[in-house]
Scaffold this active site. Structure first.
Site, PDB file in Angstrom:
ATOM      1  N   CYS A   1      -0.571   3.822   1.998  1.00 15.61           N
ATOM      2  CA  CYS A   1       0.098   4.042   3.521  1.00 15.61           C
ATOM      3  C   CYS A   1       1.141   3.573   3.825  1.00 15.61           C
ATOM      4  O   CYS A   1       1.212   5.043   4.935  1.00 15.61           O
ATOM      5  CB  CYS A   1      -0.333   2.477   4.268  1.00 15.61           C
ATOM      6  SG  CYS A   1      -1.892   1.858   3.335  1.00 15.61           S
ATOM      7  N   ASP A   2       1.713   3.569   2.953  1.00 15.49           N
ATOM      8  CA  ASP A   2       3.615   3.834   3.845  1.00 15.49           C
ATOM      9  C   ASP A   2       4.950   4.321   2.978  1.00 15.49           C
ATOM     10  O   ASP A   2       5.704   4.771   3.004  1.00 15.49           O
ATOM     11  CB  ASP A   2       3.929   1.857   3.517  1.00 15.49           C
ATOM     12  CG  ASP A   2       3.399   0.778   4.161  1.00 15.49           C
ATOM     13  OD1 ASP A   2       2.608   2.026   5.527  1.00 15.49           O
ATOM     14  OD2 ASP A   2       2.635  -0.554   4.138  1.00 15.49           O
TER      15      ASP A   2
ATOM     16  N   CYS B   1       0.792  -0.967  -0.029  1.00 16.38           N
ATOM     17  CA  CYS B   1      -0.417  -0.107  -0.263  1.00 16.38           C
ATOM     18  C   CYS B   1       0.644   1.672   0.009  1.00 16.38           C
ATOM     19  O   CYS B   1       1.506   1.691   0.996  1.00 16.38           O
ATOM     20  CB  CYS B   1      -1.408   0.052   1.131  1.00 16.38           C
ATOM     21  SG  CYS B   1      -2.032   1.652   1.167  1.00 16.38           S
TER      22      CYS B   1
END
Ligand code: NDP
Length: 317
Positions: A143-144, A140
């Site tokens: 997200c990261d 992701c």
């Protein structure tokens, strides 16, 4: 609520993404007293998403986790019993009522079951990917990606997700190495063009990751191979983002429900009915084409209405 006694329910909902919670809202308002099991990752894929800008009704967008909290509250408001963190790990749909078991061993007999178990990221399946999971390996970018600001990263895949994530990463990272296993991409033309016209993204055709390299801190590079020329190459980088599609979470239903060769549940055209009476499928577990929060919510609503009609026809409500 886990007890030793067998629980007898009118409607059990398995899963807690937009499909599961929407099914719960409709089922609860129809007096079906739904009991929902969230699974180990309550809220599903939206919990690892930031801005959701395409869900109708949020003119300024909404953060994925906020949207799931709102949906959960709305389901709870109509007295859905929400069992947080509990997995359904086994089912038996061979006779009615349908039987389900939680990971705590609770047996449940349900007149109707709504499946909303969603899908999870697909992984490459190499040892080093597991070894460096969450230490440089991620599925992701949204997200990261933030953790890799100013660092070189890699992305694997050639679908719309991979292109979207590569473009996203290029805003944070000086260079994005993108590995495509064939000599063309599956992604839509517009997404491909965005990638191919982006100076920060270098596309490697016919290329696969052989090994993810690292040390005790995490990822330090990759060894790639050109699957035509068989030439290998090592690259120094800090993050590997895998964006190669999703796998539906339907394994526990395999002995009972019809599914396609990739595991997506098959429903009767225009409905959420599966091949087993009283079992309905919604959301990404049965949808490999649209996979949107709004379509998942839509099929969650359909599943609750289908379940209500079924229970009424059987004289069970
Ligand atoms: P897709 O299934 O469309 O694409 C997966 C990609 O990963 C393919 O290019 C595939 O290669 C590649 N792949 C699969 N396995 C491997 C492997 N082991 N090693 C290397 N590469 C591999 O998945 P997506 O998640 O990209 O998209 C799913 C759906 O969601 C699509 O319908 C897409 O259009 C949609 N979507 C739309 C977006 C948008 O419109 N904004 C954004 C994101 C997704 P190959 O082509 O060789 O099979």
């Amino acid at each position: 609520m886990e007890t030793k006694e067998i629980r007898k329910e009118k409607c059990v909902i398995v899963g807690s993404g937009p499909a599961g919670y929407t099914a719960a809202i409709y089922a609860a308002r129809a007096n079906m007293n739904p009991v929902l099991y969230t699974g180990r990752e309550p809220g599903g894929q939206l919990m690892i998403t930031t801005d959701v800008e395409n869900f109708p009704g949020y003119p300024d967008g909404v953060m994925g986790p906020q949207m799931m909290e709102d949906l959960q509250k709305q389901a709870a408001r109509f007295d859905t019993e929400i069992n947080v963190g509990i997995m359904i790990e086994k089912v038996d749909f061979s006779s009615r009522p349908h039987k389900l078991w939680t990971d705590g061993g609770q047996e449940i007999h349900a007149d109707s079951v709504i499946i909303a178990t969603g899908a999870s990221a697909r992984w490459l399946g190499i040892e080093s990917e597991k070894k460096y999971m969450n230490r440089g390996v991620s599925a992701c970018a949204v997200c990261d990606g933030f953790f890799y600001r100013g660092k070189e990263v890699a992305i694997v895949g050639a679908g719309d997700s991979a292109c979207e994530e590569a473009s996203y990463l290029s805003k944070l990272c000086p260079k994005v190495h993108m590995f495509v296993r064939r000599d063309e991409m599956r992604a839509s033309k517009i997404m491909q063009e965005r990638v191919l016209n982006n100076d920060k993204i270098q596309v490697y055709w016919n290329t696969e990751i052989e090994e993810i390299l690292g040390d005790e801190q995490g990822v330090t590079g990759v060894q790639i191979v050109n699957n035509k020329s068989k030439e290998t190459q090592k690259l120094d980088l800090w993050g590997v983002f895998v964006a190669i599609g999703h796998v539906p979470n339907t394994k526990i239903f395999a002995d009972f429900l019809d599914m396609d060769d990739t595991g997506y549940l098959i429903t009767k055209a225009g409905s959420t009915k599966t091949n087993i009476e009283g079992v309905f499928a919604s959301g990404d577990a049965q949808d490999k084409d649209y996979r949107q929060a709004v379509t998942a919510a839509g099929t969650g609503c359909m599943a609750a209405l289908d379940a209500e009609r079924y229970l009424a026809a059987e004289g069970l409500i």
